[in-house]
Enzyme design. Structure first.
Site, PDB file in Angstrom:
ATOM      1  N   SER A  91       0.705  -1.110   0.235  1.00  0.00           N
ATOM      2  CA  SER A  91      -0.592  -0.176  -0.050  1.00  0.00           C
ATOM      3  C   SER A  91       0.739   1.326   0.412  1.00  0.00           C
ATOM      4  CB  SER A  91      -0.973   0.333   1.502  1.00  0.00           C
ATOM      5  OG  SER A  91      -0.333   0.390   2.544  1.00  0.00           O
ATOM      6  N   HIS A 134      -5.892  -3.262  -2.315  1.00  0.00           N
ATOM      7  CA  HIS A 134      -5.005  -2.250  -3.587  1.00  0.00           C
ATOM      8  C   HIS A 134      -5.317  -2.935  -4.859  1.00  0.00           C
ATOM      9  CE1 HIS A 134      -4.216   1.749  -1.015  1.00  0.00           C
ATOM     10  NE2 HIS A 134      -3.576   0.365  -0.214  1.00  0.00           N
ATOM     11  N   LYS A 171     -12.257   0.668  -1.984  1.00  0.00           N
ATOM     12  CA  LYS A 171     -11.301   1.227  -2.117  1.00  0.00           C
ATOM     13  C   LYS A 171     -11.417   1.473  -3.494  1.00  0.00           C
ATOM     14  CE  LYS A 171      -7.545  -0.221   0.946  1.00  0.00           C
ATOM     15  NZ  LYS A 171      -7.015   1.364   1.880  1.00  0.00           N
TER      16      LYS A 171
HETATM   17  N1  PMP Z   1      -4.873  -3.883   3.596  1.00  0.00           N
HETATM   18  C1  PMP Z   1      -4.344  -2.925   3.064  1.00  0.00           C
HETATM   19  C2  PMP Z   1      -3.331  -3.525   2.475  1.00  0.00           C
HETATM   20  C3  PMP Z   1      -4.271  -1.528   2.978  1.00  0.00           C
HETATM   21  O1  PMP Z   1      -4.091  -0.576   2.320  1.00  0.00           O
HETATM   22  C4  PMP Z   1      -6.161  -0.870   3.828  1.00  0.00           C
HETATM   23  C5  PMP Z   1      -6.615   0.278   3.575  1.00  0.00           C
HETATM   24  N2  PMP Z   1      -5.335   0.912   4.028  1.00  0.00           N
HETATM   25  C6  PMP Z   1      -6.855  -2.362   4.445  1.00  0.00           C
HETATM   26  C7  PMP Z   1      -6.273  -3.107   4.669  1.00  0.00           C
HETATM   27  C8  PMP Z   1      -8.008  -1.622   5.185  1.00  0.00           C
HETATM   28  O2  PMP Z   1      -9.414  -1.388   4.164  1.00  0.00           O
HETATM   29  P1  PMP Z   1     -10.355  -0.641   4.933  1.00  0.00           P
HETATM   30  O3  PMP Z   1     -10.021   0.793   4.073  1.00  0.00           O
HETATM   31  O4  PMP Z   1     -11.265  -1.390   4.099  1.00  0.00           O
HETATM   32  O5  PMP Z   1     -10.314  -0.888   6.076  1.00  0.00           O
END
Ligand code: PMP
Length: 394
Positions: free
Chosen positions: A182, A210, A241
């Site tokens: 990420s 992502h 996302k």
């Molecule tokens: N996993 C990864 C790799 C992320 O980048 C994120 C979001 N920041 C999440 C999980 C969490 O997802 P959510 O925003 O739906 O809680």
């Protein structure tokens, strides 16, 4: 007003701010689009995860309104008590079909999904083997298990192999990795990970937060991208996302789904999604299937924007996806770059410790399918000016 009992909190906040590690949140006064309004100013937005512009897609908005009219604003209970509506189950059937898996289960967020899975799939006597750069929600999930932990060097298959050899004595083994990382935007070497895990009878869990809507056929994710259908036990995705709404899910076998229904604590102890959320997510799957041109545009924009930044001499790290970091060095430089961009009409947020190593502080950009070439060119011009001023480029 800070009460005497809160003084140590204020002191810690002041220290964070002095080190460039705490900034007030930016408040957006418009929809989350390619442009946003902040403090009355219209800015080009490079900071959202809204990869395909689906949050404002008329089909999603209409589906949310219709389901809200039909089922109401909230679901009223946790899933296992009285909070499972037919629309939740419909979304899960659609997700499983989309991901080419037997079953899927949705949770309130991607974060809750990683926490829920990792905290229950592994218990004392088991081992989790985790990439050192995995997302915080994976790290937090691991913190909640009594399983032993082994961390392998980022994306390094030899280091993974060493960890798997050490793990031979354990009952249940799980290798966990982000599909797309990420903060750096690189893709996990999934074929090698799966091969090694299979050789050691370990399960694999991929967090495709992502990669969902970005990689693979119609945005099915990294497993589809590498042709590994049926060989990854747990695919995590987020609905927050590219899917444009909110939530997370686990896709895999019916056994994994049932196990999570029985044991995953965020599923058992936290209220399910409003029906409108589930309905909008179903509409998002429909759009991914019907409008693959959005994903093509996302990749066109990605190649163009990343290529231009690199040509100017910016350090974009190891990114291979629409997440393009512009690495600035210490937190103050990343903050200064973001501030200069903002002054020039570009909203691109800095990312500093603890999200990344202190000296790897950066401005993280994400282009979307909806950015026009004119918006990207205007952004690049401001980047060039700010980069020269800060000595990031010649
Ligand atoms: N996993 C990864 C790799 C992320 O980048 C994120 C979001 N920041 C999440 C999980 C969490 O997802 P959510 O925003 O739906 O809680």
């Amino acid at each position: 007003m800070t009460r005497p009992s809160e003084q140590s909190l204020q002191q810690e906040l002041d220290e964070l701010a002095a080190g460039g590690l705490y900034r007030p949140m930016r408040i957006i006064e418009s929809p989350q689009g390619t442009e946003v309004v902040i403090k009355g100013r219209r800015l080009i937005n490079l900071s959202s995860n809204n990869y395909l512009g689906l949050n404002t897609h008329p089909r999603l908005v209409q589906a949310m309104v219709d389901a809200t009219n039909r089922f109401g604003a909230g679901s009223g209970a946790v899933r296992t008590i009285a909070g499972t509506l037919s629309i939740h189950e419909e979304l899960e059937r659609r997700l499983a079909e989309f991901k080419h898996t037997e079953a899927a289960l949705t949770l309130q967020s991607g974060y809750a999904t990683n926490l829920g899975i990792l905290s229950c799939v592994l218990v004392e006597g088991d081992v989790v083997i985790s990439d050192e750069f995995n997302h915080a929600s994976i790290i937090d999930g691991i913190r909640l298990t009594k399983a032993d932990r082994l961390v392998y060097r980022h994306g390094d298959l030899d280091s993974l192999e060493e960890a798997l050899e050490k793990a031979a004595k354990y009952r249940r083994k799980l290798v966990v990795t982000d599909g797309v990382f990420s903060m750096d935007g690189d893709i996990a070497p999934l074929p090698g990970i799966v091969e090694r895990a299979e050789a050691h009878t370990a399960m694999v869990m991929v967090d495709d937060a992502h990669a969902s809507g970005v990689l693979g056929e119609n945005g099915r994710g990294s497993v589809s991208h590498f042709g590994l259908d049926g060989r990854v036990e747990i695919q995590v995705g987020t609905l927050s996302k590219a899917m444009g709404v909110l939530g997370g899910y686990s896709a895999g076998s019916a056994t994994v789904r049932e196990f999570l229904v029985a044991k995953a604590r965020p599923f058992l102890f936290s209220t399910s999604h409003p029906p409108g959320v589930a309905a909008a997510c179903i509409a998002a799957i429909d759009v991914l299937l019907d409008e693959p041109q959005r994903i093509a545009r996302l990749w066109d924009n990605t190649r163009y924007f990343k290529g231009q930044l690199q040509e100017m001499g910016f350090n974009t790290g190891v990114s291979e996806t629409p997440i393009t970091p512009v690495i600035a060095g210490d937190p103050d430089r990343a903050n200064a770059l973001s501030d200069d961009l903002l002054a020039g009409g570009i909203f691109a947020q800095p990312i500093v410790f603890p999200m990344v190593k202190r000296e790897q502080s950066r401005v993280r950009t994400i282009v979307t399918s909806e950015h026009t070439r004119a918006q990207l060119d205007a952004t690049l011009e401001v980047f060039q000016g700010a980069g020269k001023k800060l000595g990031l480029i010649g």
